[in-house]
Write an enzyme that holds these catalytic residues in place. Structure first.
Site, PDB file in Angstrom:
ATOM      1  CB  THR A   8      -0.927  -0.006   1.230  1.00  0.00           C
ATOM      2  OG1 THR A   8      -1.828  -1.106   1.129  1.00  0.00           O
ATOM      3  CG2 THR A   8      -1.724   1.287   1.333  1.00  0.00           C
ATOM      4  CB  THR A  91      -0.184  -3.370   6.413  1.00  0.00           C
ATOM      5  OG1 THR A  91      -1.392  -3.499   5.643  1.00  0.00           O
ATOM      6  CG2 THR A  91       0.321  -1.945   6.340  1.00  0.00           C
ATOM      7  CG  ASP A  92      -3.053  -7.183   3.832  1.00  0.00           C
ATOM      8  OD1 ASP A  92      -3.426  -6.403   4.716  1.00  0.00           O
ATOM      9  OD2 ASP A  92      -3.639  -7.303   2.743  1.00  0.00           O
TER      10      ASP A  92
END
Length: 314
Positions: A8, A91-92
């Site tokens: 992201t 981030t995941d």
């Protein structure tokens, strides 16, 4: 060195007001660093070099990308004039990549992973400040080993978990607490990071030379109300080498799942136990399987995979 992998932090949307409907991994790491305001002041005389290692949404992170990233990290960490690495990441799965790299590389130099919850195109983008903070942390005399920086908080690779799907401060280190905080380019250490033992390099070499399709297959199974043995049986039939059970509470496992896991052991499958609780660590040991010393199920999977690979000598 700043190594880019997408995420992201490198994402874009059609409109600056859009925070959710965006496409990750659209900008290169060179674009991210070039757009950072006050970069010279943050570097404080250090030279900045960037390399695009991968470009993907971190939900799609895979073992092949992990292997490539480990290779590039090992290469740069071995250079005498490289003082620190910063890795941009989504981030995941950042907590998984962080633990993988910490386990494989055992770096004594700082390796700082950084991410964002808003795309780079957003009028509320958090990536630039996070990246600035990561560069600040990478220059700290006390910095050592692998950490994750997001929303002004420094987390250890071992304890960091993503705990919220949307807010800017999406990560927690649970009961252990964060390593420190970054405010106005100043770092306040709450728990001084410990440099990992100097690695022999054997595991790093093994990971980088062993084809990913030869890595042991380890999966996570969840114990829950109404659970059955079907998932475990299917994974054993598929040839899995290891299983981590995400147990309820203090390591309890539904009786059907437990029976299936005991049968899996009889077929040579290595079984380990973790808890699905986000905080705390299991106490006592009434289970037939070793626990993973407080690691989350996702990180326990990585540790078991690496242990089985080391045992195989592949």
């Amino acid at each position: 060195m700043v190594l880019g992998t997408g995420g992201t932090i490198a994402g874009t949307a059609a409109h600056a007001s859009e925070q959710v409907a965006y496409t990750a991994a659209q900008l290169g790491v060179a674009q991210l660093t070039a757009a950072l305001p006050g970069l010279d002041a943050v570097l404080a005389g250090r030279q900045l070099v960037v390399e695009q290692v991968a470009q993907l949404d971190s939900k799609d992170m895979d073992h092949a990308t992990w292997q490539l990233l480990a290779r590039r990290c090992a290469h740069w960490l071995a250079q005498l004039d490289v003082a620190a690495l910063v890795i941009t990441h989504g981030t995941d799965t950042i907590e998984e990549t962080a633990w993988f790299l910490q386990s494989v590389l055992q770096p004594s130099k700082p390796v700082v992973m950084v991410c964002a919850m808003r795309p780079a195109s957003s009028n509320e983008a958090d990536g630039p400040q996070n990246l600035r903070d990561a560069l600040v942390v990478s220059a700290q005399p006390l910095a050592a080993g692998l950490c994750v920086v997001c929303a002004g908080v420094i987390h250890s690779a071992r304890h960091v978990q993503k705990v919220h799907p949307y807010r800017l401060d999406a990560f927690s280190s649970g009961d252990a607490g964060p390593l420190g905080r970054v405010q106005a380019d100043q770092v306040q250490w709450l728990s001084a990071p410990q440099a990992a033992p100097v690695s022999t390099g054997m595991l790093a070499e093994q990971i980088t030379r062993t084809a990913v399709n030869q890595w042991p297959v380890v999966e996570v199974v969840l114990s829950h109300a109404g659970a059955s043995r079907r998932v475990v049986d299917a994974l054993v039939q598929a040839g899995v080498a290891g299983l981590v059970v995400a147990a309820s509470g203090n390591g309890t496992v539904h009786h059907e799942v437990q029976a299936a896991l005991l049968d899996a052991q009889q077929h040579g499958v290595q079984v380990r136990r973790s808890t699905r609780c986000q905080e705390g660590q299991m106490v006592g040991n009434s289970s037939p399987w070793p626990d993973m010393d407080g690691l989350s199920p996702l990180k326990a999977r990585i540790s078991l995979m690496l242990a089985l690979l080391a045992e195989s000598g592949a």
